[in-house]
Design an enzyme around this catalytic site. Structure first.
Site, short mmCIF file in Angstrom:
data_model
loop_
_atom_site.label_atom_id
_atom_site.label_comp_id
_atom_site.label_asym_id
_atom_site.label_seq_id
_atom_site.Cartn_x
_atom_site.Cartn_y
_atom_site.Cartn_z
N PRO A 53 -59.39 -43.91 10.23
CA PRO A 53 -60.01 -44.73 9.19
C PRO A 53 -58.98 -45.20 8.16
CG PRO A 53 -61.23 -42.68 9.55
CD PRO A 53 -59.93 -42.55 10.28
N GLU A 101 -85.71 -39.73 -9.80
CA GLU A 101 -84.56 -38.86 -9.57
C GLU A 101 -84.96 -37.39 -9.54
OE1 GLU A 101 -81.89 -40.15 -8.59
OE2 GLU A 101 -82.36 -42.20 -9.14
#
Length: 643
Positions: free
Chosen positions: A232, A455
């Site tokens: 990557p 949240e």
């Protein structure tokens, strides 16, 4: 090689300087070669003619008049003061002034004599002189040619790479590789490359082979022709190649795959030939090609337009050169790419790239070593725990960690600190992952409350599920595009089971489930959550074979050649896939609502705490919910999809 570049620039600069000096010299010569004093037509009539100082006048090119003063008058105070340069110049002219036309000047002269009753014997009759400015006419056609020549030289240098090595229209086919050898000051060594121990061992062996080939050839071994670094972006492929340049005592040619690409036909293949010619002449040597996928993509695609002919010619020449030189040359090619799947099969076969070294994202211990490298030059707090930072950065590459350390230093400097502390690194992680804090973003109280419950729903569901990632902190401070965030610390595992994926999906859907449970309404705030769980459910069915109706089959194509219009399954299977994906998501959503229904009071309490403090941590969650109890959690889990 560098000396040649300097000489080319030196020659061009001298040409430009010589032309500039030439034109400046002409102007200076014209200025100093004409000592004639300029006067006015009025002064000529009111002073010179009245005092009978003028001996003769000449009309030149019908543009100006030259005035000759009598020699005995030059020593008078008027001419001595105003015309010092022409004192003693008996041949003149001594003055000049501009006129509109010669005929008009003659009429003005006659009018002056008539008005002042000047006797005929004192009349001055102008001479007429038509002069040709040969030098000016010559400059008239030399200057345009010189300008066109300079423009042509500038364009040719720009087309051929400007000041790059081998610049010039006749050197356009030369290699642009940068040469590193034992005389080059290359400071990067293997000590600067943290982690990547396996990759370093492979590369060290190649460097050792070039330094001491008999150690290997005595046993019948042959030098590998090519090494392909795959991984990557940001994992250290180019850094590893720089370390090879710093460690090897052999010439090291470094360039990018795009350096072979040029607007002229045949240039790429020519540069490949020149590169290997130079490498062979300096063998043993190493060639490093960064981003080789720029020229190494699979051939035979997009042939309808013919746009890839030049790139394929370059690739063909590279294949020929790599398979053409023998082991006696001792030339090794090291290439780096993060798109190994698109490379041509003929390029990656044994005999060209004999070894492929996969450089993955660093693990926990490797991230700690990388932190040691990048914090060595920083003024950090002595109590800073690098183990903690390593755990807080899962999925970070080496480049990400370098950026994190720099960002932490900038944050500490912004706060006028003398050293960098733990909180600065945590703020840097939030800055990189979530974006910049936007505390001035306008939100209504109702919106802040919805975000707080959303949240809190994520936090409670993840806390109650065994395989969900442990919570680090929750915030309702907007960052980047998000209005709030719950930060987790995912486990670093090599394989993932179905239970782990389902628990992560359930925790992700906890935000929307909390909104529906509290308000009996849902909002657009769960868009990113829905996108994430949709991808996870699709992967379970299509890729990992986790669904019983579809069976132990995968529709994943690692070659990347599968297209949208060429699906590997029937329409009936496509319908079943859609139904199973929807079923998985809905079941996990129900499970999230069931968890939140049981802990509704804790959900409200946590949301109120979040509205008050804006940011809460793991310790705050433990005060509200207590420590995680897995036996209780297992009773809540739904196992229908796991059978």
């Amino acid at each position: 090689m560098k000396q040649k570049k300097t000489n080319n620039n030196f020659n061009f600069y001298w040409i430009y300087a010589a032309i500039a000096i030439f034109f400046i010299s002409i102007q200076i010569f014209n200025a100093f070669s004409n000592p004639v004093q300029k006067t006015t037509k009025k002064q000529f009539f009111t002073e010179f003619l009245i005092d009978d100082d003028v001996e003769k006048v000449t009309i030149v090119n019908n543009e100006f008049v030259e005035v000759y003063i009598r020699s005995e008058k030059l020593n008078e105070e008027t001419h001595r003061r105003t015309n010092k340069q022409t004192i003693g110049n008996k041949f003149g002219p001594n003055y000049y002034f501009n006129i509109t036309s010669g005929e008009q000047f003659e009429n003005d002269l006659k009018e002056f004599y008539k008005k002042n009753d000047t006797p005929d014997e004192k009349h001055i009759f102008p001479d007429v002189d038509m002069r040709k400015d040969v030098f000016g006419e010559m400059l008239g056609w030399i200057i345009p040619i010189a300008i066109m020549l300079l423009i042509w030289l500038f364009i040719m240098r720009r087309m051929s790479g400007g000041n790059a090595p081998g610049s010039g229209i006749f050197n356009i086919g030369k290699s642009k590789a940068e040469l590193f050898d034992k005389d080059t000051k290359q400071k990067v060594t293997f000590k600067d490359v943290a982690g990547l121990e396996g990759a370093k061992e492979e590369v060290k062996e190649i460097v050792d082979f070039l330094k001491n080939p008999r150690k290997y050839t005595s046993l019948g071994g042959k030098i590998p022709k090519g090494v392909l670094l795959v991984g990557p972006p940001g994992t250290g492929k180019t850094l590893l190649a720089k370390a090879v340049a710093g460690e090897a005592k052999v010439p090291f040619f470094s360039l990018s795959g795009s350096d072979f690409v040029e607007m002229f036909v045949g240039v790429g293949a020519s540069r490949v030939r020149d590169l290997f010619k130079n490498a062979k002449s300096k063998s043993p040597s190493i060639i490093f090609i960064d981003e080789i996928d720029a020229i190494g993509r699979s051939r035979g695609k997009n042939q309808m337009t013919g746009s890839n002919d030049e790139r394929e010619n370059t690739l063909n020449q590279l294949l020929t050169e790599m398979d053409g030189f023998g082991t006696d040359h001792h030339v090794i090619v090291i290439a780096a790419t993060n798109r190994a799947d698109v490379l041509d099969k003929a390029l990656v076969r044994a005999g060209r790239f004999d070894r492929q070294i996969y450089i993955d994202l660093p693990e926990l211990s490797e991230r700690k070593e990388i932190f040691k490298v990048h914090t060595s030059n920083l003024k950090i707090n002595k109590q800073l725990d690098l183990d903690f930072l390593s755990k807080q950065t899962p999925g970070f590459s080496g480049a990400d960690i370098a950026n994190l350390c720099n960002e932490a230093a900038l944050i500490a400097a912004r706060k006028n600190k003398k050293n960098i502390s733990k909180i600065d690194f945590l703020d840097a992680v939030d800055r990189i992952v979530g974006g910049v804090e936007r505390k001035n973003k306008l939100m209504t109280l109702e919106e802040r409350e919805i975000i707080a419950f959303h949240e809190s729903g994520h936090a409670i569901v993840s806390w109650m599920l065994q395989h969900a990632s442990p919570l680090v902190k929750v915030t309702i401070v907007p960052r980047g595009k998000s209005l709030g965030a719950a930060w987790y610390l995912p486990d670093e595992r090599q394989i993932t089971r179905i239970e782990q994926i389902l628990d992560e999906m359930c925790a992700t859907l906890g935000g929307r489930a909390a909104e529906e449970l509290i308000y009996n309404k849902i909002s657009t705030g769960a868009l990113s959550d829905l996108e994430k769980v949709s991808k996870q459910a699709k992967a379970m069915v299509l890729i990992y074979g986790f669904n019983k109706k579809i069976g132990n089959i995968t529709y994943y194509d690692s070659s990347g050649e599968q297209s949208y219009f060429n699906k590997p399954y029937s329409e009936h299977t496509a319908k079943t896939i859609d139904e199973e994906i929807k079923k998985i998501i809905e079941e996990e959503y129900k499970r999230a609502k069931k968890v939140l229904t049981k802990y509704k009071e804790s959900l409200i309490q946590l949301a109120q705490l979040l509205l008050k403090k804006e940011v809460i941590f793991k310790e705050d969650l433990e005060k509200v919910l207590g420590k995680r109890k897995w036996k209780e959690v297992e009773k809540i889990n739904i196992n229908k999809l796991r059978k």
